[in-house]
Every structure is written in C-alpha cells, then in structure tokens.
Design a protein around this motif. Sequence first.
Motif, PDB file in Angstrom:
ATOM      1  N   TYR A 293      -3.352  13.950   3.086  1.00 30.72           N
ATOM      2  CA  TYR A 293      -2.700  12.645   2.927  1.00 30.72           C
ATOM      3  C   TYR A 293      -3.761  11.580   2.675  1.00 30.72           C
ATOM      4  N   THR A 294      -3.493  10.702   1.711  1.00 31.58           N
ATOM      5  CA  THR A 294      -4.434   9.639   1.371  1.00 31.58           C
ATOM      6  C   THR A 294      -3.692   8.313   1.264  1.00 31.58           C
ATOM      7  N   LEU A 295      -4.056   7.355   2.120  1.00 29.61           N
ATOM      8  CA  LEU A 295      -3.478   6.014   2.033  1.00 29.61           C
ATOM      9  C   LEU A 295      -4.246   5.225   0.983  1.00 29.61           C
ATOM     10  N   ILE A 296      -3.538   4.698   0.012  1.00 31.87           N
ATOM     11  CA  ILE A 296      -4.159   3.932  -1.075  1.00 31.87           C
ATOM     12  C   ILE A 296      -3.992   2.440  -0.767  1.00 31.87           C
ATOM     13  N   PRO A 297      -5.076   1.731  -0.487  1.00 27.20           N
ATOM     14  CA  PRO A 297      -4.983   0.317  -0.092  1.00 27.20           C
ATOM     15  C   PRO A 297      -4.894  -0.614  -1.297  1.00 27.20           C
ATOM     16  N   GLN A 298      -3.934  -0.344  -2.166  1.00 29.45           N
ATOM     17  CA  GLN A 298      -3.669  -1.199  -3.323  1.00 29.45           C
ATOM     18  C   GLN A 298      -2.208  -1.618  -3.268  1.00 29.45           C
ATOM     19  N   ASN A 299      -1.917  -2.830  -3.630  1.00 24.67           N
ATOM     20  CA  ASN A 299      -0.543  -3.327  -3.629  1.00 24.67           C
ATOM     21  C   ASN A 299       0.129  -3.000  -4.958  1.00 24.67           C
ATOM     22  N   LYS A 300       1.128  -2.132  -4.892  1.00 21.80           N
ATOM     23  CA  LYS A 300       1.886  -1.733  -6.082  1.00 21.80           C
ATOM     24  C   LYS A 300       3.364  -1.648  -5.743  1.00 21.80           C
ATOM     25  N   SER A 301       4.209  -1.795  -6.764  1.00 26.16           N
ATOM     26  CA  SER A 301       5.623  -1.499  -6.586  1.00 26.16           C
ATOM     27  C   SER A 301       5.781  -0.007  -6.321  1.00 26.16           C
TER      28      SER A 301
ATOM     29  N   HIS B 154       0.856  -1.174   0.000  1.00 28.55           N
ATOM     30  CA  HIS B 154       0.000   0.000   0.000  1.00 28.55           C
ATOM     31  C   HIS B 154       0.899   1.233   0.000  1.00 28.55           C
ATOM     32  N   PHE B 155       0.328   2.420  -0.258  1.00 25.64           N
ATOM     33  CA  PHE B 155       1.175   3.605  -0.385  1.00 25.64           C
ATOM     34  C   PHE B 155       0.394   4.856  -0.018  1.00 25.64           C
ATOM     35  N   MET B 156       1.136   5.917   0.315  1.00 24.93           N
ATOM     36  CA  MET B 156       0.539   7.186   0.758  1.00 24.93           C
ATOM     37  C   MET B 156       0.788   8.278  -0.281  1.00 24.93           C
TER      38      MET B 156
ATOM     39  N   SER C 259      -3.234   0.225  10.363  1.00 29.56           N
ATOM     40  CA  SER C 259      -2.668  -0.931   9.695  1.00 29.56           C
ATOM     41  C   SER C 259      -1.272  -1.208  10.235  1.00 29.56           C
ATOM     42  N   ASN C 260      -0.937  -2.474  10.393  1.00 29.87           N
ATOM     43  CA  ASN C 260       0.406  -2.854  10.830  1.00 29.87           C
ATOM     44  C   ASN C 260       1.322  -3.181   9.656  1.00 29.87           C
ATOM     45  N   THR C 261       0.825  -3.010   8.435  1.00 29.74           N
ATOM     46  CA  THR C 261       1.605  -3.313   7.240  1.00 29.74           C
ATOM     47  C   THR C 261       2.336  -2.067   6.761  1.00 29.74           C
TER      48      THR C 261
END
Length: 363
Positions: A141-149, A125-127, A183-185
Amino acid sequence: MMFLHVLLLFCASPPSAAEGRLRQFYRLNNKTNVSVAESLCRVNYTDLVTVYDQQDNNKLLQLLKNSSSQQGWIGVYRGNYSLKWSNGDEVSYSRYSPSHSDQTRCAAMNAVGDWESILCTETKHFMCYEQDGAGASSYIYTLIPQNKSWFDAQLYCKENHTDLVSIRNQEENTLVLTKQDQSNTPFWIGLLNDSVDWSDGGRSAYRNWFQNTDQSKTYVYMIFTDGRWIKINDGQFNPLCYKSFIHVSPAEMSWEDAMNYCSAHFSRALCLESENDQTETQRELNRNNISAPVWVGLRQSRLFGFWIWINGLEVGNWTNWKGGMAPEAALSQHCAAMEKVNGQYTLTDKDCRSTFRVVCETQ
C-alpha cells in the motif's frame, strides 16, 4: 428482417478493428439507434464494448479518428446506484454509508478507518496498491500525498501502481489505515457509488465524462475530439463492439478431457502469454460470475518438474500463483487451474483427475 439488416450492414464495408489477443474492438460502419447497436454487437461479436481503462479508451478513440463518423455507442447505460471497486473486485465488505442516493460519490477513509461519502470531484490524497510477489492476498500500500479528484487518482494509480486500493475485510481495512502516516485528512480509496452499468455485465469503474454531462440521460456515446463521453437518450451513431476470444465450458471434466475439448471445438485451452492475458481473463471470469476453479492449458513435467504451457511457452515471472510461487515436485498435483482467492484469480495446482470447467481460446 434482422438477418437482412445485419447482412446489408456488413456488405456495405468491413468493420474496423483495434488490435488485441483475447479481446478485440470493432467499429461498425452504419449508424443505428442504441437498441439496434446492442443487437448487432451481440449477434456478430460479444456485445457493445465495456471500457476498462485509459488504454481501452484510447483504442476506441483511434477507431473513431480513422473513420468518417466521429461518434459511437459504447455499452454503458444508467442503472441503479451501487458500489463498485475500481479494480473490479466484488464489494463483500464495506464501512461506507452513502449520504446521497442520487449523486455519484466516492469513498475516502478517515482517521478512524471509517469510509466517508464525498463528491468525487473534490481533491484529496489517495492510496494505491500493488502485489508484492507473495500472492493474491499480499499487497503493498502506498499513500500518495497529492491532491487529486477520485478519477484522476484512479488514473494515477493504474499508470504507476496497480489501482486505487480495494478493501476486502477488517484486517485489510486496518492495514490500509496504518499506512496513512498519522494524517488526519481523509484519503481516497477505490470505492465508487454511481448508477453506471454495462451492457455485457462487465465490472468497470473507469469513467471519462465530458464536463457538465447531463446526469438524467440514459445511454452514452463517445466524441472523438478527446475521448470523453456524453450522455444521450437516443440518436444514430456507429456501434462500437467487442469480441472476447475466451470461452468457458458449461460442463466439468478432467484436465486431459478439458484439453481435448478445447482443441476439438475451439483453438486450444487458455495459455496466459502475458500479464495482459491474465487481466483479460480475470475480467471475463468476473463478468460471468465464475469463482470456482477452471482448468487452463498449464501442466508440470513429471520428469523435470518445471511448469510449461501447452503451446510450449515457459511460465512468465509475472504469473500470479496462489501463495506467490509455483508449487514444486514432488508435492505438486501437476495440473493448473485458475481459482478466485480474495477477489483475485490465481493459478493453483490441482489433481489432474479432478473435474472443473475449462477456459478455451476461440481464435
């Protein structure tokens, strides 16, 4: 001999250019090695091109597709490993401890606010961030709950927000941490650690490597098929140059003298006609390590109180004023400069008799 070489190069056929107002790209027609390519760009334009984003890459790709030659030198080379923020901010604050000194790695924030060193190819995930209209120091700030490089996350943030988040102090680190939704990730932030430098000193963390590119190679050329870059030590390719139409005076002067200086020696003092103009100006000021205030062609009417550019345009609603809004009469000091505040260049009012350097347009 160099002069003759340049003359022959340009007489053969005119260079092709990509569109732009304050920065323009050129493809020279003769193939050269990288040292000659760099010299030609510096003599006739500004330098080999720095690629800041996907839009730049697409423009260069189009130049190459329209030519018989499908490869070209860009201004990237292998330097020392160093930290870079995705948006070009200076790295003045860090909680990053690199676990490897000879690998490209990126930073992810963990559950306690520390920054982990992770291979950029991992997916997380990324911010993202964007300004909230209250000035350069206030972000959404927006946390994007998608898995990306990391690089795919960077592209997503640039296309849908402003960029991956950069962090300038402990307060911002705490604010970003609070947006992780418990989130702990670990999630990506905008910090990159690699060995890429640019010929002109530009601060760009945009990368578009071809898969499995040899990391030991020094320079880069672009292949036209999909715009990805391949590293190579030597070869003969077309130079891809750029010209900046921004000049910063070496001397300081009052606002009035600054306007006269620009009109006498160049075109006029800088007028920010679009958000893209503001972005290009920030890149050029960053490249030249200018942080002190610099005059631009903006002044407030003493009679009516509104701000207007010297070319007659009104100030756009995208304009990045210090504090989030234009100063109003009678508290305003009437003349405008660009000033670096928390890593971002903002417009601010100054006493017209103060002496600063000035940004001119050279078109």
